[in-house]
Every structure is written in C-alpha cells, then in structure tokens.
Design a protein around this motif. Structure first.
Motif, mmCIF file in Angstrom:
data_model
loop_
_atom_site.group_PDB
_atom_site.id
_atom_site.type_symbol
_atom_site.label_atom_id
_atom_site.label_comp_id
_atom_site.label_asym_id
_atom_site.label_seq_id
_atom_site.Cartn_x
_atom_site.Cartn_y
_atom_site.Cartn_z
ATOM 1 N N UNK A 164 47.984 31.794 50.449
ATOM 2 C CA UNK A 164 46.434 31.404 50.577
ATOM 3 C C UNK A 164 46.158 30.456 49.475
ATOM 4 N N UNK A 206 43.025 28.988 46.959
ATOM 5 C CA UNK A 206 41.855 29.261 46.530
ATOM 6 C C UNK A 206 41.081 28.155 45.710
ATOM 7 N N UNK A 207 39.852 27.849 45.860
ATOM 8 C CA UNK A 207 39.398 26.810 44.973
ATOM 9 C C UNK A 207 38.804 27.556 43.790
ATOM 10 N N UNK A 208 39.436 26.804 42.809
ATOM 11 C CA UNK A 208 38.992 27.276 41.391
ATOM 12 C C UNK A 208 39.487 28.595 41.010
ATOM 13 N N UNK A 252 28.670 22.847 45.090
ATOM 14 C CA UNK A 252 29.309 23.988 45.563
ATOM 15 C C UNK A 252 28.284 25.057 45.282
ATOM 16 N N UNK A 310 42.060 35.375 52.112
ATOM 17 C CA UNK A 310 41.864 35.191 50.825
ATOM 18 C C UNK A 310 41.672 36.561 50.324
ATOM 19 N N UNK A 369 44.091 38.932 47.579
ATOM 20 C CA UNK A 369 43.759 39.248 46.355
ATOM 21 C C UNK A 369 44.002 40.740 46.711
ATOM 22 N N UNK A 422 35.902 43.655 44.280
ATOM 23 C CA UNK A 422 36.528 42.822 43.287
ATOM 24 C C UNK A 422 37.011 41.459 43.718
ATOM 25 N N UNK A 476 36.119 37.687 42.472
ATOM 26 C CA UNK A 476 37.057 37.085 42.002
ATOM 27 C C UNK A 476 36.904 35.551 42.740
ATOM 28 N N UNK A 477 36.579 35.585 43.892
ATOM 29 C CA UNK A 477 36.645 34.270 44.559
ATOM 30 C C UNK A 477 35.493 33.529 44.327
ATOM 31 N N UNK A 514 35.336 32.147 40.854
ATOM 32 C CA UNK A 514 36.444 30.709 40.656
ATOM 33 C C UNK A 514 35.713 29.688 41.316
ATOM 34 N N UNK A 515 35.138 29.973 42.399
ATOM 35 C CA UNK A 515 34.621 28.974 43.295
ATOM 36 C C UNK A 515 33.411 28.162 42.393
ATOM 37 N N UNK A 566 33.119 28.208 38.937
ATOM 38 C CA UNK A 566 33.505 28.102 37.752
ATOM 39 C C UNK A 566 33.429 26.506 37.381
#
Ligand SMILES: Nc1ncnc2c1ncn2[C@@H]1O[C@H](COP(=O)(O)OP(=O)(O)OP(=O)(O)O)[C@@H](O)[C@H]1O
Ligand SMILES: [Mg+2]
Lengths: 241, 308
Positions: A90, A92-94, B219, B284, B288, B297, B301-302, B305-306, B308
C-alpha cells in the motif's frame, strides 16, 4: 502454531456467490518454513488475508498457539504475533519508510530497523526518509514492504509473493535473507510464491488450487503434481463456460 | 511583547512559533493595535495612513532576511480588516512569516480579514508562510478571511505555505496572482476542518509571461459535519505551465467539493488539474492495523502524514 479447521470463505461477485476458499484445513508448525504455491486465482492471497484477519471466514475455526482467534481483529492478531507482507503493498501520502519501520519494530532502535532495509538491498540512508508514496518504484515498494514486515520479528510471518518485481540480482540475496530470517526467528515463515528457487528452500510445500489444499508435503512429493501441467486444462475449462 | 498575557503569548507561539522577540524585522498586532515593531537596515515597516495596516518595503538585494507579522486576537467580538502591502525589490531572497491566532471565549464573533498584497521585483525569491489557528471555549465564532494578491515580476518566485488545522469556524481564502516571464507562483495549503466548520479556497492565477508557471496544491481533511469548497482557475495567457491539485480526505459526514477551472488562452499553454476526494482507503487502514495499530490510531497516522 497455527491451525485452520474447515475454513470456507465466499464472496459475492456480480450478485453471484463464489466460494473462493473451500473447506481448508491446515496445520503449520513452529520453526518451520512453508511455501504455498498454486495457480493464479487459486486462493493463496485470500488464505493469507484470512490468517491475518483482514477477512473473516464464513465457517471454520482458526487457532493460534491453541487459542481460537477466528473472531480476533487484525490489530490483536498483529499484536499477538502475526505479520503479513502484502502481494500489492500500500502507498501512503506523507508517511515515510522510517514511520513504518519504527511502527513495525516496536521498541527496536531505528538503527537496528534500518538493518532490515540494507538486508533487502536498499541503502537505509537513501530511503529511510522517503515517503511511501507513488514516487517509489514497484520493486522499491515491494522491498520496503518486506523489510517492514521482517522488522516486526513475529512468531508467524506470511509473505505474499515477495519476489514479484524484484530484480534477478536482488532475488539471490532475497533467498539468503529468508534463510537467515528463518534461522534467527525460530518462528514460522510462510511464503506464497511461484518461484522454484524459493520452493527449493521450503521445509514443506502447500499446493492450493480452486480454493482447496490439493497437496501438502515435501518438495519431492508435491513438485510432480505441479509439473504434470493439468492447470492449463483447468483454465480452458473456464473459457468454455 | 512584555505586557502580553499568557493567552496572547500562546497564540503567538501557535501561529509564528515565536517564544520571544524574533530576529529581523517584525510587526506584532494584538487586539487591533500595534504591540511591537522593528524595522531593519533593509526592511522598513510603516503604518498606513489611509486604512488599518502596514507597508513593508524591502530594499533591492536583501538576502537571507525575514519579516514576522503575526496577528493575535484574544478579545471576543473584535472584527477587523487589515491591509498589509509588501513592496519587495529586485534580487531579494526573503522569508515572510504571517499568521493569525484567535482566542475567543466569549459569545460574539471574532473576525480577522487580512489582505496581503505582494509586489515582487525581478529575480527575487520569497517564501511566505501563513498559519491560522483558533481556540476558545466560548460559543463565539472564529472567522478568518485571508486574501492574498501576488504580482510577480520577471524571473521572480513566490512560494506560499498556508496551514489551518484547528479551531477556525469559517474561512474564505482568496488568492489572486499574476505571473510575468519566467516567474513562478507556488501555493501549498493544508486544511483540516471538523465540527460544523466551513472552509473555502478560491484561487485565480493569470499566467501572463512567457515560461511563467504555477503550482497549486491543496491537501485537506474534512471531519464530522464540516464542509469545504475548493475553487481554482488557472488562466494560461502565454507559453506557460500551470498545475493544480486538490487532494482531500473525507470522514464521518464531511463534505468536500472541488471546482477546478483551466483556461488556455494560448496554444503553448499547458495546464493540468488533478483532484482526488475520498475516504481513507481501506487497504491503508488494514496495512497499519496489521502492524499493530487500532483502527483509530491508523486513521490518526494517515491523517497526520497526509497533512504533514
Ligand atoms: N472480493 C472478491 N470479489 C470477487 N472475487 C474475489 C474477491 N477476492 C478474491 N476473489 C477471487 O478469488 C480467487 C482467489 O483470489 P486470490 O487473490 O486469493 O488468488 P491467488 O491464489 O493469490 O492468485 P495469484 O497467484 O494470482 O496471486 C480469484 O479468482 C479472485 O478473482
Ligand atoms: Mg495472490
């Protein structure tokens, strides 16, 4: 270690029920190295998804170290020692490689975790801060998936076609990596693979076709079946419907 | 800064990462009044005489210098429109840090509308950072409507980074740009809305020069019952490159609409828009979770990150 008892799994596709795992029973022992092989669409990845809890069986039981985990969540199975490297990793962005490795490694140091990247032929320094996004090549992504999964050091680890998309030179190393992992972990390693070189290092081979376990045993016992070539007939049959 | 209370100090930290008086030029506006200013040899800040706001003059060849212009509001019911004009000379390389923090614990609306105009001289590079933050336990709304107008002269470059992660009930962000030969405008925005918040983004960029370019990246995450609207219009009036990208995650009952517009008025204009809106991909989450995270959680995290 892991026991599947009469597992069946059906999906609905275009309004039709399709049983893709049919009454599968299997016993995987501690400290053994298994390779699952069989024709495309046979149900190998689905079996791995059932083991890791991503999908739940319609009937049957899954026991892990004697405990019934049939209804256990993905999270709890992971925490209890089941790891699964996806056939299609998979993106993941970021989220960076470092984020995933440290998550997987738990209380292992980042430096130790980085060693896994080196094992799969990626220079940790170049990759550790890369995002696990569309900018990674297919082979890079696949190696990262393997490294992240190994960093978990679980009792049971399933790798779904780890060799897919990996270049030939790295493939040789990959085989050594699995050998070493096996020595180190004292857990159970299951590799889903179509590669004879991987099949060769298995303690035991499991043949899955048409949603069933058609044969388990040593390479010598199972290979003749694979080489007999009746899979081709199978696909022609499918075309005739 | 010395006579600020703790709320004001915390707001300042949130929007400008400032713990003490910043280096270089600065102007701090607090509850509608000046709360500190410093001009430097190359950067002069003066108060406007015709309307609220300041003029910032940056001399030619000013390099590696910064300007901080944070605005904080801790008084409920304050509504203000402030005009800040930046006159940036030629061959400069400067960083401008703006931001607005509102603490509203009353019942009335607090609103700050900052209108920022940038005149960027030839060959200059500007990094413009803007952070919006709202907080308060009252029922008073926090409203921020920033407008940014950018005029880029030949061969200049402006990169704008805007972040709005928390606490702003309503925001309409308007950005206008015109870009001359070989100049580039980059805009990166990050937005997260929750509750019943509403955020709107509206870009119009005119690529007027030969080889001019723009890159707009948005974003965002819309949680709970919040709504967002993304509008962009890139007009390619010359041989140019324009790219806009709207990437949004929706959760709960969040709603996001994207209305991208591209207008090629020259045969050598090359314009692209990409938009992707959707909930977090199931695979996704499962990945995780298979590494030991709970579903909550994994979502966190997703999203982190997205954005960030
Ligand atoms: N959600 C689904 N809906 C419909 N069909 C499905 C679904 N999931 C799996 N299948 C079908 O079940 C069969 C088994 O799929 P699976 O991915 O387990 O095969 P595989 O043995 O891993 O194959 P390969 O070697 O190509 O990876 C395939 O025919 C596949 O199309
Ligand atoms: Mg498969």
């Amino acid at each position: 270690m892991l026991e599947l008892q009469n597992i069946s799994y059906t999906v609905t596709d275009d309004g039709k029920n399709k049983e893709i795992i049919r009454d599968v029973s299997l016993k995987l022992e501690d400290d053994k190295f298994y390779v699952i092989t069989g024709p495309n669409g046979g149900g190998k990845s689905t079996l791995a998804r059932l083991i890791s809890g991503i999908v739940k069986p319609d009937s049957g039981k899954i026991l892990f170290d004697g405990k019934d985990i049939t209804d256990m969540s993905i999270t709890d199975r992971a925490r209890n020692g089941i790891s699964f490297a996806f056939q299609q990793p998979v993106r993941f962005k970021g989220i960076t490689v470092k984020d995933l490795i440290t998550l997987a490694a738990g209380d292992m140091s980042t430096a130790d975790a980085c060693a896994y990247l080196s094992e799969v032929g990626l220079c940790a320094r170049d990759y550790i801060n890369r995002e696990v996004n569309a900018s990674l090549s297919g082979g890079e992504l696949k190696r990262i998936e393997i490294a992240v999964t190994m960093a978990r050091s679980s009792k049971l680890t399933v790798f779904d076609e780890p060799e897919a998309g990996i270049d030939l030179w790295s493939f040789n190393n990959l085989i050594k990596v699995f050998d070493r992992l096996h020595d180190k972990l004292h857990g159970c390693i299951v590799i889903i693979s179509h590669q004879e070189r991987i099949i060769n290092i298995a303690d035991e081979l499991i043949l899955i076709a048409g949603g069933r376990v058609t044969k388990t045993g040593s390479k010598e016992e199972v290979m003749p079946l694979i080489n007999s070539g009746n899979w081709a007939v199978d696909s022609c049959d499918k075309l005739n419907i | 800064m010395n006579n600020m209370d703790n709320i004001q100090k915390r707001l300042l930290e949130e929007v400008a990462d400032l713990h003490e008086i910043p280096e270089g030029a600065y102007n701090i506006r607090s509850n509608g009044e000046g709360a500190g200013r410093r001009s430097t040899e190359h950067i002069e800040i003066t108060t406007k005489t015709d309307k609220p706001g300041i003029d910032i003059h940056i001399k030619d060849n000013t390099v590696r210098e910064s300007v901080h212009i944070p605005v904080i509001i801790s008084q409920t019911g304050l509504t203000e429109s402030v005009y800040n004009d930046f006159f940036i000379g030629e061959n400069c390389d400067v960083t401008i840090i703006a931001g607005c923090g509102i603490h509203n614990c009353g019942t009335q609306k607090s609103e700050h509308d900052g209108i920022h105009t940038f005149l960027v001289g030839k060959n200059s590079r500007v990094r413009y950072v803007e952070k919006h933050y709202g907080e308060g336990d009252g029922r008073g709304e926090v409203v921020l409507n920033p407008q940014t107008i950018v005029h880029l002269a030949e061969n200049s470059y402006l990169e704008m980074d805007t972040v709005q992660i928390k606490g702003v009930d309503s925001t309409i962000r308007t950005t206008r740009g015109d870009v001359a030969d070989n100049a580039t405008l980059i805009v990166k925005e990050k937005i997260m809305t929750h509750g019943t918040q509403h955020a709107e983004t509206d870009f119009i960029v005119d690529l007027n020069g030969v080889n001019s370019g723009t890159h707009l990246v948005s974003r965002s995450v819309a949680k709970e019952n919040s709504t967002q609207m993304f509008r962009s219009n890139i007009r390619g009036n010359n041989a140019c490159n324009g790219h806009s990208e709207c990437d949004a995650i929706i959760m709960d009952n969040g709603k996001v609409a994207a209305v991208p517009e591209l207008e090629a008025n020259c045969v050598d204009a090359s314009l692209i828009h990409e938009a992707a809106i959707g909930k977090i991909a199931g695979e996704q989450l499962t990945k995780l979770m298979s590494l030991g995270l709970t579903e909550e959680e994994a979502v966190e995290m997703i999203v982190n990150g997205f954005l960030k």
